[in-house]
Design a protein around this motif. Structure first.
Motif, PDB file in Angstrom:
ATOM      1  N   ARG A  10       0.862  -1.191   0.000  1.00 54.08           N
ATOM      2  CA  ARG A  10       0.000   0.000   0.000  1.00 54.08           C
ATOM      3  C   ARG A  10       0.888   1.228   0.000  1.00 54.08           C
ATOM      4  O   ARG A  10       1.765   1.361   0.850  1.00 54.08           O
ATOM      5  CB  ARG A  10      -0.886  -0.024   1.254  1.00 54.08           C
ATOM      6  N   TYR A  82      -2.092 -11.009  -3.023  1.00 56.49           N
ATOM      7  CA  TYR A  82      -2.515 -10.201  -1.868  1.00 56.49           C
ATOM      8  C   TYR A  82      -3.557 -10.937  -1.009  1.00 56.49           C
ATOM      9  O   TYR A  82      -3.360 -11.140   0.192  1.00 56.49           O
ATOM     10  CB  TYR A  82      -3.052  -8.852  -2.367  1.00 56.49           C
ATOM     11  N   ASN A  87      -2.583 -12.213   2.676  1.00 62.73           N
ATOM     12  CA  ASN A  87      -3.576 -12.055   3.741  1.00 62.73           C
ATOM     13  C   ASN A  87      -4.207 -13.365   4.211  1.00 62.73           C
ATOM     14  O   ASN A  87      -4.743 -13.420   5.317  1.00 62.73           O
ATOM     15  CB  ASN A  87      -4.669 -11.066   3.307  1.00 62.73           C
ATOM     16  N   TRP A  91      -0.390 -13.848   6.701  1.00 68.68           N
ATOM     17  CA  TRP A  91      -1.010 -13.144   7.843  1.00 68.68           C
ATOM     18  C   TRP A  91      -1.501 -14.154   8.883  1.00 68.68           C
ATOM     19  O   TRP A  91      -1.300 -13.989  10.090  1.00 68.68           O
ATOM     20  CB  TRP A  91      -2.162 -12.269   7.342  1.00 68.68           C
ATOM     21  N   ASP A 142       7.293  -5.381   5.078  1.00 70.28           N
ATOM     22  CA  ASP A 142       6.229  -6.305   5.452  1.00 70.28           C
ATOM     23  C   ASP A 142       6.123  -7.627   4.694  1.00 70.28           C
ATOM     24  O   ASP A 142       6.823  -7.880   3.724  1.00 70.28           O
ATOM     25  CB  ASP A 142       4.895  -5.560   5.398  1.00 70.28           C
ATOM     26  N   TYR A 143       5.149  -8.430   5.180  1.00 68.99           N
ATOM     27  CA  TYR A 143       4.953  -9.811   4.723  1.00 68.99           C
ATOM     28  C   TYR A 143       4.521  -9.911   3.270  1.00 68.99           C
ATOM     29  O   TYR A 143       4.663 -10.965   2.665  1.00 68.99           O
ATOM     30  CB  TYR A 143       3.919 -10.508   5.631  1.00 68.99           C
ATOM     31  N   HIS A 144       3.963  -8.830   2.712  1.00 67.96           N
ATOM     32  CA  HIS A 144       3.586  -8.894   1.294  1.00 67.96           C
ATOM     33  C   HIS A 144       4.825  -9.089   0.426  1.00 67.96           C
ATOM     34  O   HIS A 144       4.742  -9.683  -0.639  1.00 67.96           O
ATOM     35  CB  HIS A 144       2.920  -7.587   0.838  1.00 67.96           C
ATOM     36  N   HIS A 166       6.147  -5.561   9.939  1.00 67.48           N
ATOM     37  CA  HIS A 166       5.232  -4.818  10.817  1.00 67.48           C
ATOM     38  C   HIS A 166       4.340  -5.749  11.635  1.00 67.48           C
ATOM     39  O   HIS A 166       3.666  -5.311  12.558  1.00 67.48           O
ATOM     40  CB  HIS A 166       4.359  -3.870   9.986  1.00 67.48           C
ATOM     41  N   THR A 167       4.296  -7.004  11.255  1.00 72.27           N
ATOM     42  CA  THR A 167       3.475  -7.993  11.953  1.00 72.27           C
ATOM     43  C   THR A 167       4.367  -8.747  12.947  1.00 72.27           C
ATOM     44  O   THR A 167       5.577  -8.544  12.963  1.00 72.27           O
ATOM     45  CB  THR A 167       2.929  -9.016  10.941  1.00 72.27           C
ATOM     46  N   ARG A 290      -9.369  -2.045  13.034  1.00 69.88           N
ATOM     47  CA  ARG A 290      -9.956  -2.632  11.833  1.00 69.88           C
ATOM     48  C   ARG A 290     -10.672  -3.898  12.313  1.00 69.88           C
ATOM     49  O   ARG A 290     -10.261  -4.505  13.305  1.00 69.88           O
ATOM     50  CB  ARG A 290      -8.858  -3.057  10.845  1.00 69.88           C
ATOM     51  N   ARG A 328     -10.461  -5.843   4.601  1.00 69.62           N
ATOM     52  CA  ARG A 328     -10.222  -7.067   3.817  1.00 69.62           C
ATOM     53  C   ARG A 328     -11.508  -7.857   3.562  1.00 69.62           C
ATOM     54  O   ARG A 328     -11.548  -9.077   3.767  1.00 69.62           O
ATOM     55  CB  ARG A 328      -9.174  -7.930   4.523  1.00 69.62           C
TER      56      ARG A 328
END
Ligand code: G6P
Length: 482
Positions: A10, A82, A87, A91, A142-144, A166-167, A290, A328
């Motif tokens: 993002r 994604y 996700n 995630w 991040d994980y993406h 970030h996770t 969220r 999501r």
């Protein structure tokens, strides 16, 4: 060409396509945006994905913000990468969200999606390789984008490559569920970096444990020299005799001054006045998330219900303001979770509500103005994720709170490491303990609440986004202290 590059799924801007064909740009906020503002924009480039039709149209028309490059990845590949991998798989692994009797299932469909994830990462690696100056610093997020460091290392061995997670990072038991070749690709993807950043040592050590699962990865962990704030992973790939990837912790915090200024804009004052009218002189328990499986909103509501049952003296004297905005929604698990949150809130209102008291007010709008108003009026904040990289809400509320706010905080949030002394900490699975913590928080004398809030605000602002970003850049561009 750029000497500092950031890559994230993002980006800092998104476009919407109006019916008349006009493109509307919306700038986002967040840690990275203010972090990167510390760097001269002439020299920097932010590579991100085109997320929707508006973004893709902007790419097609060649519309771009200075210093931002959007990648229009094939929509099917993007959806697989994604939704299908980042996700739904990564995630879930990093947050330990699987319901194990049924999930995960790693079949041919998963392997097809994994190829898309690889291709999507590859598109980033190629764009970065093309735009980076000799020896440039690249900060991948991040994980993406977990495979980008390795892919980029192959293309441009001269670059300094950092990756920030970030996770949380999955425990080795969870990581072990991945098919072996996928797990190795993931770990090697990360080890292409010179520096790996995490919010806490807990997550960094999870990564280390995971990297050691297979002897196939051939990694060893050297002890960092006494007193240096990193751990290393040595390996033989990408250069003989060995290369070292250093792990460091950079716990992102809040820019107190900026946040307080935002929270005192006239539109926030207005919202606050309206909310105060609604709530009257009752105490407030607030949460802002969220609607995310890891945020544990359902157990939070169950704890509130138990509070009203076990401590009936609070009935009519407290309101739970729960901001739970949709996230999501392409994923079924998120849609049904969102529905379950609304249902449970309605049940609680039906069970305890009276003509002049609604126990829970749920807001599903992603509305930062309202969140800030809610932060200001919080008497108690509930932040109870089952597992969370950091959780900035836990840091934002004490900074903005007016009367002082007692923070009920999960011991599974990254923020726990820095805030635990002045928070009321809970095991997020223990609903009764959470209910008791809410009771203690509501009963806390105002002076104690205010004192704790002051100390929480100091801890929360220790590493504001600009410093957080510059520290990473400095670590990346300073030669190892061996
Ligand atoms: C987490 C991730 C971020 C992500 C954000 C919102 O905080 O660490 O990388 O951007 O969630 O999720 P979304 O899927 O809406 O980008």
């Amino acid at each position: 060409m750029a000497s500092v590059l950031v890559a994230s799924n993002r980006g800092p801007v998104s476009y919407t396509l109006g019916e008349d064909g006009t493109l509307d740009a919306r700038r986002g906020g967040g840690g990275l945006v203010s972090g990167l503002s510390a760097v001269d924009s002439q020299d920097s480039l932010w590579v991100c994905a085109a997320l929707g039709a508006g973004d893709r149209e902007a790419v097609r028309r060649g519309v771009a913000e200075p210093g931002v490059r959007m990648l229009a990845i094939d929509p099917d590949v993007y959806a697989d990468a994604y939704n299908g991998i980042a996700n739904s798989v990564l995630w879930f692994l990093h947050h330990h969200l699987y319901e194990i009797p049924r999930e995960p299932v790693f079949d041919a469909e998963f392997r097809r999606r994994w190829e898309s994830y690889r291709a999507y990462n590859r598109a980033f690696a190629e764009a970065l390789a093309e735009a980076a100056d000799d020896g440039a610093a690249v900060l991948v997020q991040d994980y993406h984008l977990a495979l980008v460091p390795g892919q980029l290392r192959e293309l441009r061995p001269d670059l300094r490559i950092g990756h920030f997670t970030h996770t949380p990072w999955a425990s080795s038991e969870y990581l072990r569920m991945l098919p072996e070749e996928v797990r190795e690709e993931l770990v090697w993807g990360m080890l292409g970096a010179d520096e790996l950043g995490f919010h806490t040592w807990s997550w960094a050590f999870s990564f280390l444990n995971g990297a050691h699962i297979d002897s196939a990865t051939g990694v060893t962990t050297p002890l960092s020299p006494t007193g240096t704030p990193w751990r290393g992973v040595d390996h033989m790939k990408w250069g003989a005799p060995r290369r070292s990837t250093r792990l460091r912790v950079h716990p992102l915090g809040v820019d107190g001054e900026e946040l307080r200024a935002l929270a005192h804009r006239p539109e926030v004052d207005e919202r606050l006045a309206r909310l105060r009218e609604e709530v009257g002189d009752r105490l407030t328990i607030v949460r802002v998330d969220r609607t995310e499986l890891s945020k544990n909103i359902l157990r939070g509501l169950l704890a509130y219900r138990e509070l009203l049952t076990v401590h009936p003296e609070w009935r009519g004297r407290v309101v739970h303001l729960a901001s739970a905005y949709p996230s999501r929604q392409d994923l079924e698990a998120y849609r049904s979770y969102t529905a379950a949150v609304s249902e449970l809130a309605e049940e609680i209102n039906a069970e305890f509500g009276t003509a002049d008291w609604q126990p829970v007010l749920v807001s599903v709008q992603d509305d930062f103005t309202r969140s800030l108003a809610v932060y200001r009026m919080a008497d108690v904040a509930l932040v109870n994720p089952v597992r969370d990289g950091m959780n900035l809400v836990a840091k934002e509320i004490p900074v903005v709170s007016e009367a002082g706010c007692a923070l009920v905080l999960s011991d599974q949030a990254g923020a726990y490491t820095e805030l635990r002394e002045d928070a009321l900490t809970v095991n997020p699975f223990d609903v009764s303990a959470t209910a008791e913590a809410l009771h203690t928080a509501l009963s806390m004398p105002a002076a104690e609440r205010a004192d704790r809030t002051k100390r929480l605000a100091v801890a929360a602002t220790a590493l504001p986004p600009q410093r957080w970003f510059l520290d990473q850049l400095e670590a990346l561009t300073t030669p190892p202290e061996e």
